[in-house]
Each structure stands twice: as structure tokens, then as C-alpha cells.
Design an enzyme around this catalytic site. Structure first.
Site, short mmCIF file in Angstrom:
data_model
loop_
_atom_site.label_atom_id
_atom_site.label_comp_id
_atom_site.label_asym_id
_atom_site.label_seq_id
_atom_site.Cartn_x
_atom_site.Cartn_y
_atom_site.Cartn_z
N HIS A 269 0.86 -1.19 0.00
CA HIS A 269 0.00 0.00 0.00
C HIS A 269 0.90 1.24 0.00
O HIS A 269 1.17 1.82 1.05
CB HIS A 269 -0.91 -0.01 1.22
CG HIS A 269 -1.98 1.05 1.20
ND1 HIS A 269 -3.24 0.84 1.71
CD2 HIS A 269 -1.98 2.32 0.74
CE1 HIS A 269 -3.96 1.94 1.57
NE2 HIS A 269 -3.20 2.86 0.99
N GLU B 257 -2.61 -1.80 -3.15
CA GLU B 257 -3.67 -1.00 -2.57
C GLU B 257 -3.29 0.48 -2.62
O GLU B 257 -2.11 0.81 -2.57
CB GLU B 257 -3.88 -1.37 -1.09
CG GLU B 257 -4.29 -2.79 -0.83
CD GLU B 257 -4.47 -3.08 0.64
OE1 GLU B 257 -5.06 -4.11 0.96
OE2 GLU B 257 -4.01 -2.25 1.47
N HIS C 84 -7.99 -5.74 7.46
CA HIS C 84 -7.80 -4.71 8.49
C HIS C 84 -8.08 -5.29 9.87
O HIS C 84 -9.21 -5.60 10.22
CB HIS C 84 -8.66 -3.46 8.28
CG HIS C 84 -7.98 -2.22 8.83
ND1 HIS C 84 -7.18 -1.41 8.08
CD2 HIS C 84 -7.97 -1.69 10.07
CE1 HIS C 84 -6.71 -0.42 8.83
NE2 HIS C 84 -7.17 -0.57 10.05
#
Length: 238
Positions: A43, A70, A191
Site C-alpha cells: 500500500h 492497494e 484490516h
């Protein structure tokens, strides 16, 4: 069995804290795959505080399972990076500039046209698209009209509620997953999933395609070792 994609952002954070190349991000990614992970996730953020843009190019050369990038597609630099690298999957996350970590999903109703236009750019390049969403049936149903291939369920609320009442915590995710399945969408999740809550989540979301786990997995590896930790997470998904 859902795929385990290891997010290696925290490895880059540790490396960057001292400069140099220790730990070696590329070697860690190779090792995660060798230990059984079926994907590598990154990410990158504009300030490159963990994953650097060059890391993404370097990882593309060595990842042999599935590469998932991401990030915030509202940043043109991110869009250009993904189109240049062409990973197997791009996950679109509505981060704000300078945000420490992702903390909400897309409002797929309000941002419907924007998402349609953006997803088409990546889909036309042959990249599978997943969009980060909260576990709300209406949001999932609207996601299905954007052209996305998958959704990624934002699981922080589940993780935080798990200890107090796991049945209550999982309930909205079950409904959201059922809506996604009805709409023909693939289902990812991520998450705050960890060794305590992952198995229950996977058992209750049978259509789950993939989980992306970084912070908890890398933290656990400090105690258990990386190879053992990857295997422990895989067993939660079996």
C-alpha cells in the site's frame, strides 16, 4: 480456502527507520511465498513512509503468486504506478492525504460515477479491481454497479467487536457477503484480522476469496518467526 496475501508495508517501515536494506523487503516477500502465502500486498502512499514506489517495481519482478497494490486512486501518481506495473489486482482505498492507516470504505452511492470511470481505466488494462467497502448491504449493492470485480470488506469493526460478542460483530459482514455473492462479486477482507479472530471470520464468510494481513502478521512474526507465523495464519483459513 481463502488466499492469504501478506502485506509487507511494515517490513518497509522497519527498513526505512535505519536506512540501508535491512530487513530486505524483496527477500521477505520471496520468503512469504516460499512459506505458503498466496499473495503479496503493498500500500504505497505519497510520502513513501513505508513502501517506496521503486519497491513496487522491484516486487513485480519477483512475486510469483499474486501481486495486490492497494492505494488511493484519487492520486494520479498511484494510478500511473498501477498501470505501469500491471499487478494481478488493484484495491482502491479512499485514503486522505497523510492518513496513518485506512479507516473507512468507499461510499459507492455518492461516488458511483467516479468509481465507474476509475475502475474502467484499470479493468481496460487487464487488472482485476477490488474496492474497499464497509459492511453495509446498500453500499455493496451499489458497488456491484461500478464495474468492480471484487469488494474488500473493511474488518476493523469486526475485529474490535470480536472479544465482546463475536456473533454480533460478524452479523453485518455475513449480510454484506451474501449481498456481494448475489451480485456476482468476489469477496476480499482486511484490516485488524489476526490469529484470534481470523478463523471465525473465514468460517462465517464461506465465499471469502482473499484476506490481506500485514500489521498483525508481522507483529506475530517477532515472537513466532516468519515461517511459523505464515503457517499459523494459513491454518486459520483451512
Amino acid at each position: 480456502m481463502a488466499r492469504l496475501s501478506v502485506n509487507v508495508n511494515k517490513i518497509a517501515t522497519l527498513r526505512n527507520s535505519r536506512g540501508g536494506n535491512n530487513p530486505d523487503l524483496i527477500q521477505v516477500a520471496k520468503d512469504c511465498e516460499r512459506f505458503g502465502a498466496r499473495g503479496i500486498t503493498v500500500h504505497p502512499r505519497p510520502d513513501e513512509r513505508h513502501i517506496r514506489y521503486q519497491d513496487v517495481y522491484d516486487l513485480k519482478k519477483i512475486v510469483t503468486t499474486e501481486f495486490n497494490i492497494e492505494g488511493n486512486c484519487q492520486e494520479q501518481k498511484f494510478v500511473d504506478l498501477v498501470l505501469a506495473v500491471k499487478p494481478e489486482q488493484v484495491t482502491l482505498v479512499p485514503d486522505a492525504l497523510g492518513q496513518i492507516t485506512s479507516n473507512h470504505g468507499w461510499d459507492t452511492i455518492t461516488h458511483q460515477q467516479y468509481l465507474k470511470d476509475t475502475i474502467k481505466i484499470f479493468a481496460d488494462a487487464g487488472i482485476r479491481v477490488s474496492i474497499f467497502v464497509d459492511p453495509v448491504v446498500e453500499i455493496v449493492e451499489a458497488a456491484a454497479t461500478t464495474g468492480t470485480h471484487r469488494i474488500e470488506l473493511y474488518t476493523e469493526a469486526y475485529a474490535h467487536g470480536y472479544a465482546a460478542n463475536r456473533e454480533e460483530a460478524i452479523a453485518p459482514y455475513v449480510k454484506a457477503a451474501e449481498a456481494a455473492k448475489r451480485a456476482g462479486l468476489g469477496i476480499n477482507a482486511g484490516h485488524d484480522l489476526d490469529l484470534q479472530n481470523l478463523k471465525y471470520f473465514a468460517e462465517n464468510i464461506p465465499a471469502l476469496d482473499e484476506v490481506s494481513i500485514g500489521h498483525a502478521l508481522i507483529s506475530d512474526a517477532l515472537y513466532y518467526g516468519l515461517e511459523n507465523t505464515v503457517q499459523m495464519y494459513l491454518r486459520q483459513l483451512a
